[in-house]
Design a protein around this motif. Sequence first.
Motif, short mmCIF file in Angstrom:
data_model
loop_
_atom_site.label_atom_id
_atom_site.label_comp_id
_atom_site.label_asym_id
_atom_site.label_seq_id
_atom_site.Cartn_x
_atom_site.Cartn_y
_atom_site.Cartn_z
N ILE A 54 108.76 -19.60 -98.75
CA ILE A 54 109.49 -21.36 -99.51
C ILE A 54 108.65 -21.55 -97.71
CG2 ILE A 54 110.73 -22.86 -98.97
CD1 ILE A 54 111.75 -19.49 -99.73
N SER A 55 107.42 -22.88 -97.70
CA SER A 55 106.75 -22.77 -97.05
C SER A 55 106.78 -25.10 -97.07
CB SER A 55 105.07 -22.69 -96.98
OG SER A 55 105.06 -21.35 -96.92
N ALA A 56 106.84 -25.26 -96.42
CA ALA A 56 106.68 -26.84 -95.50
C ALA A 56 105.46 -27.70 -94.89
CB ALA A 56 107.82 -27.26 -95.27
N GLY A 57 105.70 -28.57 -94.86
CA GLY A 57 104.23 -29.22 -93.55
C GLY A 57 103.23 -28.67 -94.29
N ASP A 58 102.59 -28.36 -93.14
CA ASP A 58 100.77 -27.75 -92.66
C ASP A 58 101.04 -26.89 -93.03
OD1 ASP A 58 99.76 -30.32 -92.44
OD2 ASP A 58 100.73 -31.09 -90.32
N HIS A 59 101.40 -26.05 -93.80
CA HIS A 59 101.64 -24.90 -94.29
C HIS A 59 99.95 -24.02 -94.54
CE1 HIS A 59 101.82 -24.50 -98.55
NE2 HIS A 59 102.77 -25.73 -98.69
N ALA A 60 99.24 -24.56 -94.72
CA ALA A 60 97.97 -24.45 -95.63
C ALA A 60 96.82 -24.57 -94.88
CB ALA A 60 98.00 -24.55 -97.06
N THR A 61 97.05 -24.86 -93.76
CA THR A 61 96.15 -24.97 -92.33
C THR A 61 95.63 -24.38 -91.50
OG1 THR A 61 96.71 -27.80 -92.64
CG2 THR A 61 95.49 -26.69 -90.50
N PRO A 62 94.81 -23.52 -91.56
CA PRO A 62 94.39 -22.16 -90.86
C PRO A 62 94.49 -22.31 -89.18
CG PRO A 62 92.22 -23.26 -91.67
CD PRO A 62 92.78 -23.55 -92.19
N PHE A 63 95.20 -21.97 -88.63
CA PHE A 63 94.71 -21.73 -86.26
C PHE A 63 94.67 -20.63 -86.65
CE2 PHE A 63 98.89 -21.80 -88.44
CZ PHE A 63 99.60 -20.59 -88.07
N SER A 64 93.77 -20.73 -84.71
CA SER A 64 94.04 -19.26 -83.95
C SER A 64 95.33 -18.34 -83.75
CB SER A 64 93.67 -19.62 -83.16
OG SER A 64 93.15 -18.79 -82.49
N ILE A 65 95.66 -18.09 -83.94
CA ILE A 65 97.38 -17.19 -84.02
C ILE A 65 96.93 -15.89 -82.29
CG2 ILE A 65 97.16 -15.90 -86.61
CD1 ILE A 65 97.22 -13.10 -85.12
N GLN A 66 95.91 -16.01 -81.85
CA GLN A 66 96.10 -15.97 -80.62
C GLN A 66 96.94 -14.91 -80.04
OE1 GLN A 66 94.13 -16.80 -77.93
NE2 GLN A 66 93.15 -17.76 -79.33
N SER A 67 98.43 -14.88 -78.90
CA SER A 67 98.96 -13.47 -78.92
C SER A 67 99.40 -12.92 -79.74
CB SER A 67 99.53 -14.16 -77.62
OG SER A 67 98.72 -14.40 -76.21
N ILE A 68 99.63 -13.70 -80.86
CA ILE A 68 101.00 -13.14 -81.82
C ILE A 68 99.88 -11.34 -82.27
CG2 ILE A 68 101.42 -13.17 -84.02
CD1 ILE A 68 102.03 -16.36 -83.32
N SER A 69 98.56 -12.02 -82.90
CA SER A 69 97.55 -10.89 -82.41
C SER A 69 98.03 -9.10 -82.23
CB SER A 69 95.91 -10.95 -82.29
OG SER A 69 95.99 -10.74 -81.07
N LYS A 70 98.43 -9.50 -81.04
CA LYS A 70 99.29 -8.16 -80.38
C LYS A 70 99.60 -7.88 -80.49
CE LYS A 70 98.19 -11.15 -75.79
NZ LYS A 70 99.08 -11.59 -74.85
N VAL A 71 100.81 -8.15 -81.14
CA VAL A 71 101.74 -7.37 -82.22
C VAL A 71 101.29 -6.23 -83.13
CG1 VAL A 71 104.04 -7.96 -84.48
CG2 VAL A 71 103.51 -9.13 -82.01
N PHE A 72 100.00 -7.13 -83.90
CA PHE A 72 99.45 -6.04 -84.80
C PHE A 72 98.93 -4.96 -84.27
CE2 PHE A 72 99.56 -10.62 -86.70
CZ PHE A 72 100.88 -9.95 -87.77
N THR A 73 98.04 -5.41 -83.26
CA THR A 73 97.19 -4.33 -82.06
C THR A 73 98.66 -2.78 -81.51
OG1 THR A 73 97.39 -5.92 -80.51
CG2 THR A 73 95.71 -5.01 -81.66
#
Length: 309
Positions: A54-73
């Motif tokens: 379930i999504s709301a607002g500007d949920h289809a607009t891309p942005f830079s995830i920055q430090s959240i990428s640290k979770v994946f690495t």
Amino acid sequence: MGDKSRIEAILGKILEAVGQADDRGRPADYIEQLAYVDTRYCALSVCVANGSQISAGDHATPFSIQSISKVFTLAIALGRHGNQLWHRVGREPSNYVFNSAQALETRAGIPANPFVNSGAIVVTDSLLVSGSPRETLAEILHFVRYAASDDDIFIDGAVAASEKRTGHKNFSLAHLLRAYGNLTQECDETLGTYFHHCAIAMTCAQLARSGRFLAGVQPGGTVIAPTHLRSINALMSTCGHYNGSGEFAFRVGIPAKSGVGSSILAIVPRRASITVWSPGLDDYGNSKLGLAALEMLSERAKLSMFAVD
């Protein structure tokens, strides 16, 4: 978390409430490409355990995830190195700012945790042992796309270049790590990889899907071992918002990781993966309205892991 119509109603009310805020925080102006992002953007997306989103607002607009990428690495590094990784990086909250050289000196080259910049640089360095920067970035991008079940995720080269131009403190951290013997690759190679994975661009909906594995919901099969999921969620709870981690735990009460791209990935184990994006940071470098939105969602959906009612 309730049925779809109830979640939709809650998200709508939250977006309406935060949309009326006068103080929306400030974009990360020290990274040129992020300095002029419109602070009127706001989005929420929730993936629940039954597979619904379930999504709301500007949920289809891309942005830079920055430090959240640290979770994946970190997830990739734990899968590759297991507990050996903890010889190079700690698991404690830090009282210093996220890019502090003083903190690294105090700890003799062992970063406090994988989510401060020096810790994430060490984690990135550990991934380069088995491949070139190009191969390592391809592996990271493949992991994120697989986790999100979406191949339409990319690295924003302009953001990566912008980070390199202004990344003087990160360069100093890399050289300090190298001086202490805690960086195995050349500083330029490790940092180039680090800047690029921080520049991964995703939408709010994509980022919520990519976090499903952290909630123990892995539609495509096992992404990483349960023991590593536990470790990552624990670190997100204690270190995911830098010096604001205690405040986030107090107000929201679930594991989460923020990024200066003004998004937050939050996890409710076995129940949901949640993303909020609202450009504009507070004094700790976390999304100001994102925190407020997640606080409202946690209260209304009774998500806090500290709740007893």
